[in-house]
Design a protein around this motif. Structure first.
Motif, short mmCIF file in Angstrom:
data_model
loop_
_atom_site.label_atom_id
_atom_site.label_comp_id
_atom_site.label_asym_id
_atom_site.label_seq_id
_atom_site.Cartn_x
_atom_site.Cartn_y
_atom_site.Cartn_z
N ARG A 78 -18.99 11.73 29.76
CA ARG A 78 -19.21 12.94 30.55
C ARG A 78 -17.94 13.30 31.30
N LEU A 79 -17.85 14.58 31.60
CA LEU A 79 -16.84 15.07 32.53
C LEU A 79 -17.54 15.50 33.81
N TYR A 80 -17.05 15.02 34.96
CA TYR A 80 -17.59 15.45 36.24
C TYR A 80 -16.65 16.47 36.87
N VAL A 81 -17.23 17.58 37.30
CA VAL A 81 -16.45 18.69 37.85
C VAL A 81 -16.92 18.96 39.28
N GLY A 82 -15.97 19.03 40.21
CA GLY A 82 -16.28 19.37 41.60
C GLY A 82 -15.86 20.80 41.89
N CYS A 83 -16.78 21.61 42.39
CA CYS A 83 -16.51 23.03 42.66
C CYS A 83 -16.09 23.24 44.11
N TYR A 84 -15.47 24.39 44.36
CA TYR A 84 -14.94 24.73 45.67
C TYR A 84 -16.03 24.77 46.74
N ASN A 85 -17.24 25.14 46.38
CA ASN A 85 -18.33 25.22 47.37
C ASN A 85 -19.05 23.89 47.58
N GLY A 86 -18.58 22.81 46.95
CA GLY A 86 -19.19 21.50 47.11
C GLY A 86 -20.15 21.11 46.02
N ASP A 87 -20.48 22.00 45.10
CA ASP A 87 -21.36 21.65 43.98
C ASP A 87 -20.63 20.70 43.02
N THR A 88 -21.42 19.83 42.37
CA THR A 88 -20.89 18.91 41.36
C THR A 88 -21.73 19.06 40.10
N LEU A 89 -21.08 18.99 38.95
CA LEU A 89 -21.82 19.07 37.70
C LEU A 89 -21.19 18.18 36.65
N ALA A 90 -21.98 17.86 35.64
CA ALA A 90 -21.52 17.04 34.52
C ALA A 90 -21.48 17.89 33.26
N LEU A 91 -20.37 17.80 32.52
CA LEU A 91 -20.21 18.54 31.27
C LEU A 91 -20.13 17.57 30.10
N ASP A 92 -20.65 18.00 28.96
CA ASP A 92 -20.48 17.27 27.71
C ASP A 92 -19.07 17.54 27.20
N PRO A 93 -18.20 16.53 27.08
CA PRO A 93 -16.82 16.78 26.64
C PRO A 93 -16.70 17.22 25.20
N GLN A 94 -17.77 17.06 24.42
CA GLN A 94 -17.73 17.49 23.02
C GLN A 94 -18.04 18.97 22.87
N THR A 95 -18.89 19.51 23.76
CA THR A 95 -19.35 20.89 23.61
C THR A 95 -19.09 21.78 24.82
N GLY A 96 -18.88 21.18 25.99
CA GLY A 96 -18.75 21.95 27.22
C GLY A 96 -20.07 22.34 27.85
N ASN A 97 -21.17 21.90 27.28
CA ASN A 97 -22.49 22.21 27.83
C ASN A 97 -22.72 21.45 29.14
N VAL A 98 -23.46 22.08 30.06
CA VAL A 98 -23.78 21.45 31.33
C VAL A 98 -24.90 20.44 31.11
N LEU A 99 -24.66 19.19 31.49
CA LEU A 99 -25.66 18.13 31.36
C LEU A 99 -26.54 18.04 32.59
N TRP A 100 -25.96 18.18 33.76
CA TRP A 100 -26.72 18.26 35.01
C TRP A 100 -25.89 18.94 36.08
N TYR A 101 -26.60 19.35 37.12
CA TYR A 101 -26.00 20.14 38.21
C TYR A 101 -26.51 19.59 39.53
N PHE A 102 -25.61 19.32 40.47
CA PHE A 102 -25.98 18.81 41.79
C PHE A 102 -25.43 19.77 42.85
N PRO A 103 -26.31 20.49 43.56
CA PRO A 103 -25.83 21.47 44.55
C PRO A 103 -25.31 20.79 45.81
N HIS A 104 -24.40 21.46 46.50
CA HIS A 104 -23.90 20.91 47.76
C HIS A 104 -25.03 20.85 48.77
N GLN A 105 -24.90 19.93 49.73
CA GLN A 105 -26.01 19.60 50.61
C GLN A 105 -25.99 20.34 51.94
#
Length: 230
Positions: A117-144
């Motif tokens: 997986r690729l973990y991506v941290g966004c500017y607003n504090g959200d974190t998500l996991a991407l499939d490195p083979q396809t770029g599809n979002v595997l899960w999404y964690f909103p900032h708290q």
């Protein structure tokens, strides 16, 4: 040329090309200590030769000011408005992920080899996991938190746990499989007063997380429970 203008990604290889098995550069600065040890000693020798150059990526804005993630067969580059993946041998574009219009990226992803997986941290504090083979979002964690002053850090994967910024309010430790919050280091709780400050990408060594903010505050945290050493 304006810094806002998208720039091409340039990959330079050497002749002869060294054999590089596995994931050479899976996170910002190469390793958990952020010391680029994956490049020391360097296998590179002169003369340098250009292998491929990608076209400009105007639709995703400017590249973030950090390194690409280099995997065994592909290269992943973060831009202001998303992530793009290229074939490591040919430079061909494999996929593109575009981030939510509410936010943007300021740092590179982190690769989890065990879970692929690729973990991506966004500017607003959200974190998500991407499939490195396809770029599809595997899960999404909103900032708290409801408000945020901005988030500049790349996720940190160490000891099977994922450490992510919380939009300027502190640092969270997540279980990467369930996205359960294992602990939360909150600036306001620690200082016993309202405090918000974007964090920079943390480093890890021997069970300790070293965390700094954009204003220069430096913390030493126990990676198991988030308690402050100093």
């Amino acid at each position: 040329m304006s810094i806002k203008r998208a720039l091409p990604l340039l990959l330079i290889l050497l002749a002869p090309v060294p054999t590089m098995a596995g994931n050479l550069y899976p996170m910002e600065c190469g390793d958990l200590r952020r010391g680029n040890h994956n490049l020391n000693p360097s296998p590179l020798t002169n003369p340098l030769k250009v292998s491929w150059v990608t076209p400009p990526c105007a639709d995703l804005g400017r590249p973030v000011v950090t390194n690409p993630i280099i995997l065994s067969d592909r290269v992943v580059e973060a831009f202001q408005k998303g992530v793009r993946c290229f074939d490591r041998t040919t430079g061909a574009r494999l996929w593109t992920w575009t981030c939510d219009t509410r936010t943007e990226l300021w740092n590179s992803p982190c690769y989890d080899a065990g879970r692929d997986r690729l973990y991506v941290g966004c500017y607003n504090g959200d974190t998500l996991a991407l499939d490195p083979q396809t770029g599809n979002v595997l899960w999404y964690f909103p900032h708290q938190s409801n408000n945020f002053p901005g988030q500049y850090s790349s996720p940190l994967l160490a000891g099977g746990k994922l450490y992510v910024g919380n939009g300027g309010f502190g640092l969270l430790c997540l279980d990467p499989d369930t996205r359960t919050v294992l602990w939360n280091f909150d600036f306001t709780t620690y200082f016993a007063a309202a405090y918000q400050n974007p964090i920079c990408t943390p480093a890890y060594d021997n069970g300790i997380i070293y965390l700094t903010t954009t204003s220069g505050d430096l913390f030493s945290l126990d990676a198991l429970n988030g308690s402050v050493n100093w």
